[in-house]
Enzyme design. Structure first.
Site, PDB file in Angstrom:
ATOM      1  N   GLU A  80     -14.731 -11.427  -5.919  1.00  0.00           N
ATOM      2  CA  GLU A  80     -13.359 -11.122  -6.312  1.00  0.00           C
ATOM      3  C   GLU A  80     -12.347 -12.071  -5.665  1.00  0.00           C
ATOM      4  O   GLU A  80     -11.253 -12.255  -6.179  1.00  0.00           O
ATOM      5  CB  GLU A  80     -12.986  -9.692  -5.864  1.00  0.00           C
ATOM      6  CG  GLU A  80     -13.745  -8.574  -6.537  1.00  0.00           C
ATOM      7  CD  GLU A  80     -15.017  -8.207  -5.802  1.00  0.00           C
ATOM      8  OE1 GLU A  80     -15.559  -9.058  -5.064  1.00  0.00           O
ATOM      9  OE2 GLU A  80     -15.495  -7.070  -5.980  1.00  0.00           O
ATOM     10  N   GLU A 110       0.830  -1.209   0.000  1.00  0.00           N
ATOM     11  CA  GLU A 110       0.000   0.000   0.000  1.00  0.00           C
ATOM     12  C   GLU A 110       0.864   1.258   0.000  1.00  0.00           C
ATOM     13  O   GLU A 110       0.529   2.253  -0.629  1.00  0.00           O
ATOM     14  CB  GLU A 110      -0.950  -0.024   1.207  1.00  0.00           C
ATOM     15  CG  GLU A 110      -1.973   1.094   1.168  1.00  0.00           C
ATOM     16  CD  GLU A 110      -3.228   0.802   1.987  1.00  0.00           C
ATOM     17  OE1 GLU A 110      -3.430  -0.357   2.405  1.00  0.00           O
ATOM     18  OE2 GLU A 110      -4.009   1.739   2.188  1.00  0.00           O
ATOM     19  N   CYS A 115     -10.628  -1.617  14.613  1.00  0.00           N
ATOM     20  CA  CYS A 115     -11.038  -3.018  14.752  1.00  0.00           C
ATOM     21  C   CYS A 115     -11.175  -3.465  16.205  1.00  0.00           C
ATOM     22  O   CYS A 115     -11.924  -4.395  16.488  1.00  0.00           O
ATOM     23  CB  CYS A 115     -10.041  -3.921  14.041  1.00  0.00           C
ATOM     24  SG  CYS A 115      -9.807  -3.450  12.319  1.00  0.00           S
ATOM     25  N   GLU A 153       2.259   1.766  -3.437  1.00  0.00           N
ATOM     26  CA  GLU A 153       1.191   2.326  -4.269  1.00  0.00           C
ATOM     27  C   GLU A 153       1.044   3.820  -3.971  1.00  0.00           C
ATOM     28  O   GLU A 153       0.928   4.639  -4.883  1.00  0.00           O
ATOM     29  CB  GLU A 153      -0.117   1.588  -3.974  1.00  0.00           C
ATOM     30  CG  GLU A 153      -1.293   2.059  -4.836  1.00  0.00           C
ATOM     31  CD  GLU A 153      -2.621   1.427  -4.425  1.00  0.00           C
ATOM     32  OE1 GLU A 153      -2.640   0.614  -3.467  1.00  0.00           O
ATOM     33  OE2 GLU A 153      -3.642   1.760  -5.054  1.00  0.00           O
ATOM     34  N   LYS A 189     -15.950  -8.889   7.785  1.00  0.00           N
ATOM     35  CA  LYS A 189     -14.953  -9.779   7.180  1.00  0.00           C
ATOM     36  C   LYS A 189     -15.613 -11.027   6.618  1.00  0.00           C
ATOM     37  O   LYS A 189     -15.120 -11.639   5.686  1.00  0.00           O
ATOM     38  CB  LYS A 189     -13.884 -10.148   8.209  1.00  0.00           C
ATOM     39  CG  LYS A 189     -12.912  -9.018   8.525  1.00  0.00           C
ATOM     40  CD  LYS A 189     -11.917  -8.808   7.390  1.00  0.00           C
ATOM     41  CE  LYS A 189     -11.133  -7.512   7.588  1.00  0.00           C
ATOM     42  NZ  LYS A 189     -10.330  -7.179   6.402  1.00  0.00           N
ATOM     43  N   GLU A 232     -16.719  -9.955   3.333  1.00  0.00           N
ATOM     44  CA  GLU A 232     -15.566  -9.791   2.441  1.00  0.00           C
ATOM     45  C   GLU A 232     -15.089 -11.135   1.901  1.00  0.00           C
ATOM     46  O   GLU A 232     -14.835 -11.273   0.709  1.00  0.00           O
ATOM     47  CB  GLU A 232     -14.415  -9.097   3.184  1.00  0.00           C
ATOM     48  CG  GLU A 232     -13.207  -8.844   2.299  1.00  0.00           C
ATOM     49  CD  GLU A 232     -12.030  -8.244   3.079  1.00  0.00           C
ATOM     50  OE1 GLU A 232     -11.562  -7.169   2.680  1.00  0.00           O
ATOM     51  OE2 GLU A 232     -11.592  -8.836   4.083  1.00  0.00           O
ATOM     52  N   CYS A 277      -8.543  -1.740   3.871  1.00  0.00           N
ATOM     53  CA  CYS A 277      -8.490  -2.902   4.757  1.00  0.00           C
ATOM     54  C   CYS A 277      -9.862  -3.253   5.310  1.00  0.00           C
ATOM     55  O   CYS A 277     -10.114  -4.377   5.696  1.00  0.00           O
ATOM     56  CB  CYS A 277      -7.598  -2.645   5.958  1.00  0.00           C
ATOM     57  SG  CYS A 277      -6.007  -2.037   5.516  1.00  0.00           S
ATOM     58  N   SER A 283      -7.214   2.094  -2.225  1.00  0.00           N
ATOM     59  CA  SER A 283      -6.010   1.343  -2.537  1.00  0.00           C
ATOM     60  C   SER A 283      -6.425   0.029  -3.177  1.00  0.00           C
ATOM     61  O   SER A 283      -7.422  -0.572  -2.806  1.00  0.00           O
ATOM     62  CB  SER A 283      -5.241   1.077  -1.247  1.00  0.00           C
ATOM     63  OG  SER A 283      -4.357   0.004  -1.446  1.00  0.00           O
TER      64      SER A 283
END
Lengths: 631, 674, 168
Positions: free
Chosen positions: B366, B279, B503, B282, B358, B361, B299, B319
């Site tokens: 993807e 990251e 988190c 990037e 999560k 996710e 994230c 990102s």
């Protein structure tokens, strides 16, 4: 061009000059009640019949030299059960139950010849006295019509007529001659109290909002009159909308607000229509908008239509509704006078309160205090219904007694079928679902805010349901509980779950499942809901239960312990039996009984097995010999 | 306010900054029960449990009564006790009665209160009308039969997260908390952050459990079950076993995972270190080129979905890095399958996460290759705690063990990901050395730490000025995005975590209602960092090795395949189109997008123009016109769909052209008429 | 063309209320006046254009009793159950109508969508209790027989396919 006092006076004198120049004036009541009875057709018929007869029929004032007969629609006159009502001026002849086909005769006889159509006059049922004029009818005679005075006497859709009656004069005074402090002081001195329920002193409420320093404040008129059976505010909004607007202008000036809302329940389309028209006319004349009467003060006013939620009568819920949210109340503090609509200082007054305001200014605090009692000055409107000869919209000074209302204005008690009875009184439910019941013991109690609180009832919005001896008080409590339960917003636990459980407990009582413990539990629960609910709806919801339990405990006990409804109204507790003398043994009832509870040989009297009977009453309906009865 | 006090049960309690009696009473160490009061939310006043007696005022709710000097308050009168009992009985009489099998059993506030008040019998008839559960969401289970309508979930979703996926509907006894139109939760704009779950006092909203699936995998001998543990788990799970919040239990977690039966035990902090490198690179590339600045972290999957559905124009500012969880999944499947010589599908990756999003996710399309998911199951901290319980392990007494290598080795930079501000700090630890080419001993960037929902930091690195924003809570994220959109703020790098505090305050963590718990966990994470040997991701020797042996350079094609992804715009709500005008058979479908973005870009006028065109050319019978709700091309609106073609940046001319191309032409109509 | 006109009208309604979330209730009233109920996709559209969550719009639409999410019959019969009407047997009227229209438990509309029947709190026509409204026409001092006749008249008129005078 801003309207000034001189301008108002000119409008007034023009209107008066003209209205005295017409030969006759026909006032057709166009309140909701009379409209339902077809008064619009009567109105149209008058316009047509007068035209046909060659007389000059006027529907509105066009120019000063207009002459002829002026026909207008008015607001509700209160005595809806004898409508459509027609008044002929200048004589003041008062016709009742007028049908379109009666109109040509009225035009011919009364307007052309100056005589009276006798059969359309009101006849007093007791004395057979014929009443020519409204004032001769006991229903009106025994009232004190103050705020309702112009309802029915003027055309609510003609702003000039309101002005001709002195209307908007006090608004001019408030804007140009008085400071906001003066206004609040005057209202406080008059002792005016909120007519919407609790009776909070209006002057105090206004002063609290006045003291808030904020460049934006609001005045809201609460026209979300939702008590089942109460329609006083509707009467005012339909019959004299300008009085509400004038009251709001004065209130706005009193707290330095520049914007207002009138929140009207959606079930009152006519009130909405007339208010909208009135506001439009007031804007056109410069009575609303910028720089009122050259004073520099601004007041903008909008009508907001409710969408069907009783709880929006509660002020914080009403605010939420105007803000486009679910009408759920929020905790107070903060009070609306500190943080109301959009978080700005806001006063919310009921329709009747606001329409009293110009009158209070006109006669002054001392004049106002001549009516009513020391702590509850003025008058109060009531919606009178139930087992009485005359029902309708009435107005009495505070301090009047139930006896005066029931046996005076209402013309005494009736049976279930409407026949007059001399000794039928059992109780009055006052204040609708938030109120309590009053009994024989309270017949001579002077009614005001505080005296009612003292006996566990409240003025509420002013619903007055008179009940005769055949009324089951448990069922009455259940009816109101069902109403509040249905109207609970569902926010706070005590009201949402509490009213549901109270209703279930009342059902247990009415349907024979209750024990004496049920009564204790019901009382405990009612007390908790009363003390702990978030808003007024919840806090007052247990009142009908608690007050009927207090005054008619033996009826509850009878339902619970003896499984008997003393009035025989609770179907589940009735024992259906077949009268052996009347039964012909036709077997029809046995054939129709859905649970097979009826047995017997053909040609011989039948019997009902009580352990099977579900009290569906089908047998009662099918029996051709009236042999099946409940006890 | 000096010297002012309130008499609470005859004890003088000084008024400091308390806004209401409830806070004052709690300060007096009296645990006044309440369901609907949360210091983070607006005052609601619905549960009526905090009623107290105030002299001269009667019974008032403590939550909405401001304290006044010398007020006399009683919290435990007979009347109050009676009322509390009645309230709890009323709630129980409208509540599912299957407490022993409820996920919230033992942490349910209603259950605890019933016990506390000694309620052994419910005097009211149970009037609950059972309705089906909503189990559509991969993250959250909604059980309306356990809802007490306190509104905490509704308020946190709208007030704190600015999403409003659920709200009250209907009225009175019929009131429910429900997604719009009673749709399933996975069909609406819910971002799966689970903050509603966190504040729910009962079992009405719970994380969707995957415990059974994980046990099945563990007990399947053909599977290699691999665990990864997120940073925030280690400072919170101990709370379920009587340890104070913030206690680091990394060693016990490793021991428990082994004992429970996991084959490989790794640390998500390792891939967090990896994320930092990817990251940051990037970022350096983008900031140097001035390309898509600010760069947003990616994230947090709730945040990613939030951007996808509300801010399509910012989607490519995210990102492209996968989250540490997904980097781990991809790497583990890739590397372990070759290392161990097993098929990818026989490796089961299980994440232990503080988070409900999560779970969502892991199920995104993807993150799957050849039909095999990168991450198979996601357990919340709570679920893992229950597995430990079920296995009968005495967590507190477990001897600490260590993770497997290489993915079990991390630096402090990977651990602080658990706190809001952690990603930014970890990136700064890398960027500051990368850009200067110098090694520094100091590693803490305290300017990005703190509790505020939006924190800004300006830093000068190697002569360059950077402005960072650290945001937690999606409501704050919306504010930040609006400021960026309007130009009121300029940032180079923005870290967003959906949950307030990051988190550590995730919805999968052990149940907590006091924000002090979250603060202790935050401290625990920073202590953890200090206790570790290394603090900068670039110093992680196994990361270096990973690049050398597997990935090649930072940002290499291989790294890109395994560690990066791309995000897309998405519909908020699934639903039908509005039929505007129906043509006859064989008509051409013309759908005009009325999603927020297209609406703002003028789709309403476009639709009107199209309708006018159709009407004035008399081709109404040949065209079906619909208003649709999103073609997920929001950045290029207004968008319309003619036949199967999507036309971006549509104008009336383009639309007419496209309709003509589908064979509907004025000229043709005229010919037919003639 | 009808739906086209309606949708344009919805856009007008939203614009006419300055796309302000505070105007949600008047907007919903206007939408319902147009469609006679609140269609789901229109509410989603309203939410989108006001910038508020669809769940909130749904919450408001279901809170107020005059909003309906189900299509209503051509003739909406609302029987008043205010105190005065209740005392004078309004529930008998309701029962008569339900029986007459052969509605089953839980149904409020006839299958041909000609009639919908519901109760309403108080119409303010207490002097004429019991009362009911069919669309915009108020009927007072009703008996079960009279109610039955009124329904028969409507059915007959519909059968003869006369132009609609009651419909909104």
């Amino acid at each position: 061009m801003n309207l000034t006092l001189t301008g108002l006076k000119k409008i007034s004198s023009d209107f008066l000059g003209w209205s005295t120049s017409v030969s006759h004036r026909v006032l057709v009541c166009a309140g909701t009640g009379c409209l339902v009875n077809g008064s619009l057709k009567v109105y149209n018929e008058f316009v047509k019949a007068i035209g046909d007869s060659g007389l000059n029929a006027l529907v509105e004032l066009k120019k000063e030299e207009d002459e002829g007969v002026f026909v207008s629609k008015t607001g509700c006159q209160g005595f809806c059960q004898i409508g459509p009502l027609v008044t002929i001026l200048p004589e003041g002849i008062f016709y009742t139950k007028v049908k379109p086909e009666d109109v040509p005769e009225i035009v011919e006889t009364t307007i052309r010849k100056g005589a009276v159509v006798e059969r359309l006059l009101y006849v007093e049922p007791d004395t057979q006295k014929i009443c020519h004029k409204k004032e001769e009818i006991p229903f009106y005679q025994k009232q004190r019509r103050f705020v309702l005075n112009n309802c029915g006497a003027i055309d609510p859709e003609d702003i000039r007529e309101y002005i001709a009656k002195g209307g908007y004069g006090q608004a001019v005074r408030a804007c140009t001659e008085m400071t906001s402090e003066d206004i609040c002081e005057l209202i406080f001195a008059s002792g005016l109290r909120g007519r919407g329920g609790g009776g909070f002193p209006s002057g105090r409420k206004w002063d609290a909002a006045r003291r808030e320093t904020n460049d934006k404040k609001y005045v809201i008129c609460n026209g979300d009159e939702g008590d089942p059976g109460a329609f006083m505010d509707m009467g005012i909004m339909e019959g004299n909308p300008h009085s509400v607007i004038e009251g709001m202008i004065i209130a706005a000036r009193g707290i330095d607000a520049d914007e207002g809302y009138i929140y009207v329940r959606a079930e009152y389309p006519l009130a909405v229509k007339r208010l909208r028209k009135a506001i439009e006319d007031a804007y056109r004349m410069g009575l609303l908008g910028k720089d009122l009467f050259g004073s520099g003060h601004t007041f903008n006013l909008t009508v907001m239509e409710g969408a069907g939620a009783f709880v929006c009568g509660e002020e914080t819920a009403l605010i939420a509704s105007i803000e486009g949210k679910r009408g759920m109340p929020s905790p107070k503090p903060p009070y609306p006078s500190q943080s109301g609509l959009w978080g700005k200082p806001t006063i919310i007054n009921n329709v009747e309160t606001l329409s009293q305001v110009p009158l209070v200014l006109a006669i002054g605090p001392d004049g106002y205090r001549k009516m009513g009692t020391k702590d509850s000055p003025g008058t109060k409107t009531f919606a009178l219904t139930g087992h009485v000869a005359n029902s309708g919209l009435i107005e009495m000074p505070f301090g009047s007694t139930l006896r005066e209302i029931i046996y005076g204005v209402a013309g005494g008690m009736t049976s279930d079928t409407g026949k007059a009875v001399s000794d039928g009184f059992k109780a009055v439910q006052i204040g609708g679902p938030s109120g309590g019941c009053l009994t024989r013991d309270h017949l001579d109690l002077p009614i005001d805010f505080d005296s009612l609180k003292g006996v566990g009832a409240m003025v509420g919005s002013g619903g007055l349901v008179v009940m005769n001896k055949n009324t089951c008080m448990v069922s009455v409590a259940r009816f109101f509980m069902q109403f509040t339960q249905h109207e609970s917003c569902g926010k706070c636990v005590l009201c949402r779950e509490g009213t549901k459980q109270m209703l279930a407990l009342l059902d247990d009582i009415i349907e024979g499942r209750a024990t004496m413990e049920t009564l204790d539990l019901l009382e405990d629960l009612a007390a908790a809901v009363q003390k702990g609910s978030l808003c007024g709806l919840g806090k007052t919801a247990p009142n009908p239960v608690l007050s009927t339990m207090k005054h008619f405990r033996d009826e509850y006990v009878s339902h619970v312990r003896d499984k008997r409804c003393p009035t025989g109204k609770c179907k589940a507790l009735v024992r259906l039996t077949i009268d052996e003398d009347l039964c012909k043994g036709c077997t029809l009832c046995a054939a129709k009984c859905p649970v097979g509870a009826i047995s017997g040989e053909k040609g011989k009297p039948h019997r009902i097995d009580q352990s099977i009977c579900r009290k569906c009453y089908i047998c009662v309906e099918v029996c051709k010999f009236n042999a099946i009865k409940g006890d | 306010m000096n010297g002012t006090f309130v008499l609470i049960d005859n004890k003088e309690i000084p008024i400091e900054n308390e806004q209401n009696l409830l806070e004052l009473i709690r300060k007096a160490r009296i645990d006044l029960p309440t369901f609907c009061y949360h210091s983070e939310l607006s005052i609601y006043g619905a549960c009526r449990l905090c009623m107290v007696q105030v002299e001269g005022m009667g019974l008032v709710p403590a939550c909405s009564t401001p304290p006044a000097n010398e007020m006399k308050v009683s919290t435990n009168t007979e009347e109050i006790r009676k009322m509390r009992r009645i309230i709890v009985e009323l709630l129980l009489a409208n509540h599912s009665q299957n407490c022993p099998t409820c996920q919230k059993s033992t942490t349910c506030q209603l259950q605890a209160l019933a016990r506390r008040l000694g309620i052994t019998k419910i005097r009211f008839r149970n009037q609950l009308k059972e309705v089906p559960l909503d189990e559509s969401s991969p993250s959250i289970v909604r059980d309306p039969n356990k809802c007490v309508l306190c509104g905490d979930c509704v308020r946190i979703c709208s007030e704190v997260q600015s999403v409003g996926a659920i709200d009250f509907a209907y009225r009175g006894a019929q009131t429910v908390v429900i997604p719009s139109f009673g749709k399933a939760l996975d069909k609406v704009e819910c971002v799966n952050c689970g903050q509603c779950v966190r504040v729910c006092p009962t079992g009405a909203l719970t994380p969707r459990s995957e415990v059974d699936e994980v046990w099945n995998a563990i007990h399947d001998p053909s599977k290699i079950v691999v665990a990864q543990v997120a940073p925030a788990v280690r400072v919170a799970i101990g709370e379920m076993f009587g340890l104070p919040p913030g206690t680091t239990t990394t060693g016990q977690i490793a021991a428990a995972l082994r004992a429970v039966g996991f084959d490989r035990i790794y640390d998500t902090s390792f891939t967090a270190d990896l994320t930092v490198l990817e990251e940051s690179s990037e970022f350096i590339k983008r900031v140097t080129a001035g390309d898509r600045i600010p760069q947003f972290t990616s994230c947090c999957p709730a945040w990613v979905k939030f951007v996808e559905q509300y801010y399509p124009e910012f989607v490519d500012h995210l990102s492209s890095c996968r989250s540490p969880q997904q980097m781990f999944g991809a790497l583990a499947k890739e590397m372990l399958s070759s290392e161990l010589g097993v098929n990818r599908e026989d490796i089961v990756v299980v994440s232990i996460m503080p988070c409900t999003a999560k779970k969502f996710e892991a199920k995104r399309p993807e993150f799957e290759s050849d039909g095999v998911r990168d991450v198979d199951h996601v357990l919340t901290t709570q679920e893992f705690g229950r597995m430990i319980d079920e296995a009968g392990l005495h967590f507190k007494e477990l001897g600490p063990e260590s993770f497997h290598l290489p993915f079990g080795f991390k630096t402090g930079a990977g651990v602080i990901f658990g706190n809001s501000g952690g990603v930014s700090e970890a990136v700064l630890r890398y960027v500051s050395e990368k850009l200067t080419g110098q090694k520094h001993d100091a590693y803490e960037f305290t300017s990005v730490r703190g509790e505020e929902g939006i924190r800004e930091a300006k830093l000068s690195v190697a002569g360059k000025e950077f402005t960072l924003a650290v945001v937690s809570g999606l409501g704050n994220a919306r504010k930040a995005l609006e400021m960026i959109r309007s130009g009121a703020a300029h940032y180079d790098f923005v870290e967003v975590m959906a949950c307030p505090g990051g988190c550590v305050g995730g919805a999968g963590q052990p149940v907590f209602s006091d924000t002090a718990v979250r603060r202790k966990r935050t401290r625990g994470i920073y202590e953890n960092d200090r206790m570790l040997e290394l603090h900068k991701s670039q110093d992680n020797p196994y990361i270096t090795e990973l690049y050398q042996n597997v990935l090649g350079d930072v940002g290499s094609p291989k790294a890109h395949k395994l560690l990066h992804t791309s995000y897309r715009t998405r519909k908020r709500i699934f639903d039908e189109d509005v039929d505007i005008s129906a043509g006859g058979e064989k008509s051409v479908d013309v759908s005009v997008c009325f999603g927020t973005s297209c609406f703002l870009k003028g789709s309403q006028k476009l639709l009107r123009d199209i309708l006018v065109h159709i009407r004035s050319n008399g081709i109404g019978a040949r065209v079906n016109v619909k208003a649709s709700f999103c073609f997920e091309k929001c950045d290029k609106g207004p968008t319309i769909k003619v036949g199967n073609r999507i036309i971006e940046g549509c104008t009336i001319e383009k639309a007419i052209e496209a309709i003509k191309r589908e064979g509907v032409d004025l000229a043709e109509e005229v010919r037919q008429d003639a | 063309m009808e739906t086209m006109r309606k949708f344009e009208r919805i856009c007008e309604i939203v614009d006419g209320n300055q796309r302000s979330a505070a105007r949600l209730i008047p907007i919903l009233q206007a939408v319902q006046a147009e469609y006679r109920y609140l269609p789901e996709e229109i509410l989603t559209f309203v939410a989108t254009s006001l910038g508020i969550s669809p769940a909130r719009v749904f919450g408001v639409a279901t809170f107020y009793s005059l909003f309906t999410l189900k299509p209503k019959g051509k003739y909406l019969i609302r029987v008043c159950n205010g105190t005065a009407c209740h005392v004078k047997g309004s529930m008998n009227l309701y029962g008569t109508i339900v029986k007459k229209l052969a509605l089953r438990e839980g149904e409020d509309s006839t299958h041909d969508m000609l009639f919908t029947v519901e109760t309403v709190n108080c119409l303010g026509a207490c002097g004429l209790a019991p009362a009911m409204v069919i669309n915009d026409t108020v009927y007072g001092q009703l008996t079960p027989e009279r109610v039955s006749d009124i329904i028969d008249e409507i059915v007959l008129k519909e059968a003869q396919n006369e132009p609609d005078t009651h419909g909104a």
